[in-house]
Design an enzyme around this catalytic site. Structure first.
Site, PDB file in Angstrom:
ATOM      1  N   GLN A   2       0.841  -1.192   0.000  1.00  0.00           N
ATOM      2  CA  GLN A   2       0.000   0.000   0.000  1.00  0.00           C
ATOM      3  C   GLN A   2       0.880   1.246   0.000  1.00  0.00           C
ATOM      4  OE1 GLN A   2      -2.118   0.698   3.627  1.00  0.00           O
ATOM      5  NE2 GLN A   2      -3.615   2.054   2.706  1.00  0.00           N
ATOM      6  N   GLY A   3       0.749   2.085  -1.007  1.00  0.00           N
ATOM      7  CA  GLY A   3       1.544   3.304  -1.110  1.00  0.00           C
ATOM      8  C   GLY A   3       0.724   4.538  -0.807  1.00  0.00           C
ATOM      9  N   TYR A   4       0.569   4.837   0.467  1.00  0.00           N
ATOM     10  CA  TYR A   4      -0.206   6.013   0.893  1.00  0.00           C
ATOM     11  C   TYR A   4       0.692   7.060   1.555  1.00  0.00           C
ATOM     12  CZ  TYR A   4      -5.079   4.508   0.056  1.00  0.00           C
ATOM     13  OH  TYR A   4      -6.281   4.174  -0.507  1.00  0.00           O
ATOM     14  N   SER A   5       1.156   6.788   2.768  1.00  0.00           N
ATOM     15  CA  SER A   5       1.875   7.794   3.560  1.00  0.00           C
ATOM     16  C   SER A   5       3.188   8.220   2.906  1.00  0.00           C
ATOM     17  CB  SER A   5       2.164   7.264   4.959  1.00  0.00           C
ATOM     18  OG  SER A   5       0.971   7.027   5.672  1.00  0.00           O
ATOM     19  N   SER A  35       4.217  -1.182   4.401  1.00  0.00           N
ATOM     20  CA  SER A  35       4.401  -2.489   5.036  1.00  0.00           C
ATOM     21  C   SER A  35       4.796  -3.570   4.029  1.00  0.00           C
ATOM     22  CB  SER A  35       3.114  -2.905   5.749  1.00  0.00           C
ATOM     23  OG  SER A  35       2.762  -1.975   6.740  1.00  0.00           O
ATOM     24  N   GLU A  91      -9.146  -0.738   5.563  1.00  0.00           N
ATOM     25  CA  GLU A  91      -7.874  -0.902   6.264  1.00  0.00           C
ATOM     26  C   GLU A  91      -8.069  -0.749   7.768  1.00  0.00           C
ATOM     27  OE1 GLU A  91      -3.374   1.018   6.529  1.00  0.00           O
ATOM     28  OE2 GLU A  91      -5.004   2.178   5.657  1.00  0.00           O
ATOM     29  N   GLU A 143      -5.162   9.609  17.529  1.00  0.00           N
ATOM     30  CA  GLU A 143      -5.648  10.979  17.629  1.00  0.00           C
ATOM     31  C   GLU A 143      -6.520  11.342  16.436  1.00  0.00           C
ATOM     32  OE1 GLU A 143      -2.240  10.410  20.212  1.00  0.00           O
ATOM     33  OE2 GLU A 143      -2.548  10.004  18.093  1.00  0.00           O
TER      34      GLU A 143
END
Length: 396
Positions: A131-134, A166, A249, A380
């Site tokens: 997964q390529g998000y952050s 990950s 997710e 948060e």
């Protein structure tokens, strides 16, 4: 109901005949988990036999349509199958971000060609997805991402960096959020793109955590390429897909098994350390109360997860509730490990020789749980979503 009971009998008979005896046990470590992929090495022949048999029947993803490699089962039948697998301690044949996240997104937003190309290999465990998000500057504020995909006619050129990807160093492909219109407002101009990681323009660098191990990586794109047909959904409309995938997710992270630690319950672990009284109860009454309270909370959460799974399968979606599930599930998992560490005492802190030593595995797992409240959106952020979208509280 008679048809469902007939299905239960058939499923039970098939599972008894086809699930190898050697793998009928609780998952106690990474070696017991099959992720699949082009370069996957099975721990045993029985792991591969189990995956192949389940994939042939479509039961790796029982509710996906048969034409895409799934089992075509109803939600009621899938629940029965899950119960019968649990009865004989049969493990999932394959774990996969493709199953948990990309698959649902493709089923909802993908073209027919994309579904037929990508879903069957996911079902068979042949392709492992990352997964390529952050990004370094786009974590909680994900829409601030800067990885670019420039239009080159029949393909895109991708440049940028992702972080906390990950298992990226072990994956074959990556589903990625990329900026395709840098001039647009940050929530716009983002697209959802599928990229092959087996190319010169993609490199990964593992990130080591305090636990000594880590699934996380940095992923770099330097003139990587992706064909135009790998764009999922509409150009510059990837944020809609991103939000939908995040609900899956977060529900997945929140739904991790928090009932056991290294294949055992905290109560079983505590019994080895503090012993039992004459009535067979844990000798430490305070610890016994803490574990009982944790068990009750775990059962309540499990039932809540089942309710939301039923809603999702009925087409109602989970929506903002996924943030509540993610928050509570991760806190519960952290609590289980805290209890198990307390119950094990000093012995739990022994690390042994090197990070691959079995001794000290509990301590490493305990340290790893600290990331549960960060990955998939920090606690948060989840609490902010809960306050605004569920409780409808005003801004501070």
């Amino acid at each position: 109901m008679p048809d469902l009971e007939k299905f239960r009998e058939e499923a039970r008979e098939w599972l008894e005949a086809n699930c190898p005896e050697s793998i009928r046990k609780p998952v106690s470590g990474e070696d017991d988990i099959v992720w699949g992929g082009r370069n996957w090495v099975f721990k045993s022949d029985d792991q591969k036999i189990w995956l192949d048999r389940m994939a042939e029947r479509g039961w790796t993803v029982p509710e996906w349509p048969k034409e895409y490699g799934g089992g075509g089962l109803s939600k009621e039948e899938a629940k029965v199958l899950k119960q019968e697998m649990a009865r004989i301690k049969a493990p999932p044949p394959v774990n996969s971000f493709g199953i948990w996240m990309l698959g649902p997104a493709l089923l909802k937003f993908g073209s027919e060609e994309q579904k037929r190309e990508h879903l069957p290999p996911i079902c068979r465990g042949e392709i492992r997805w990352a997964q390529g998000y952050s990004e370094p500057g786009a974590g909680s504020d994900l829409a601030a991402l800067q990885t670019r995909a420039d239009d080159k006619g029949d393909h895109y050129i991708i440049n940028g960096q992702k972080v906390w990807t990950s298992y990226a160093d072990e994956c074959d492909k990556i589903f990625c959020l990329v900026r395709t219109d840098p001039s647009a407002p940050k929530h716009e101009g983002i697209s959802f793109l599928l990229i092959d990681m087996d190319q010169p323009g993609v490199t990964t660098k593992p990130i080591r955590l305090i636990s000594g191990k880590s699934p996380f990586c940095e992923t770099f794109f330097d003139d990587a390429t992706a064909p135009k047909e790998n764009l999922v959904g509409e150009l510059n409309k990837g944020w809609t897909i991103a939000k939908y995938l995040l609900t899956h997710e977060r529900a997945m992270i929140g739904g991790m098994d928090s009932s056991q630690v290294l294949g055992r319950s905290p109560g079983e672990i505590a019994a080895d350390t503090v012993g039992r009284n004459s009535e067979g109860e844990l000798a430490d009454s305070f610890l016994r109360s803490d574990i009982a309270r944790s068990d009750v909370d775990g059962w309540a959460f499990m039932l809540t997860m089942e309710r939301y799974r039923d809603k999702s399968k009925a087409g109602e979606g989970v929506g903002a509730a996924s943030s509540g599930l993610k928050y509570y599930g991760t806190e519960l998992n952290k609590r289980r490990y805290e209890l198990s560490m307390s119950a094990s005492g000093f012995n739990a802190l022994k690390i042994g020789d090197g990070i691959d030593s079995e001794e000290g595995e509990m301590a490493r797992r305990w340290l790893r749980t600290k990331a549960n409240s960060i990955e998939g959106g920090t606690s948060e952020v989840q609490l902010n979503i809960i306050s605004k979208r569920i409780l409808e509280l005003p801004d501070a």
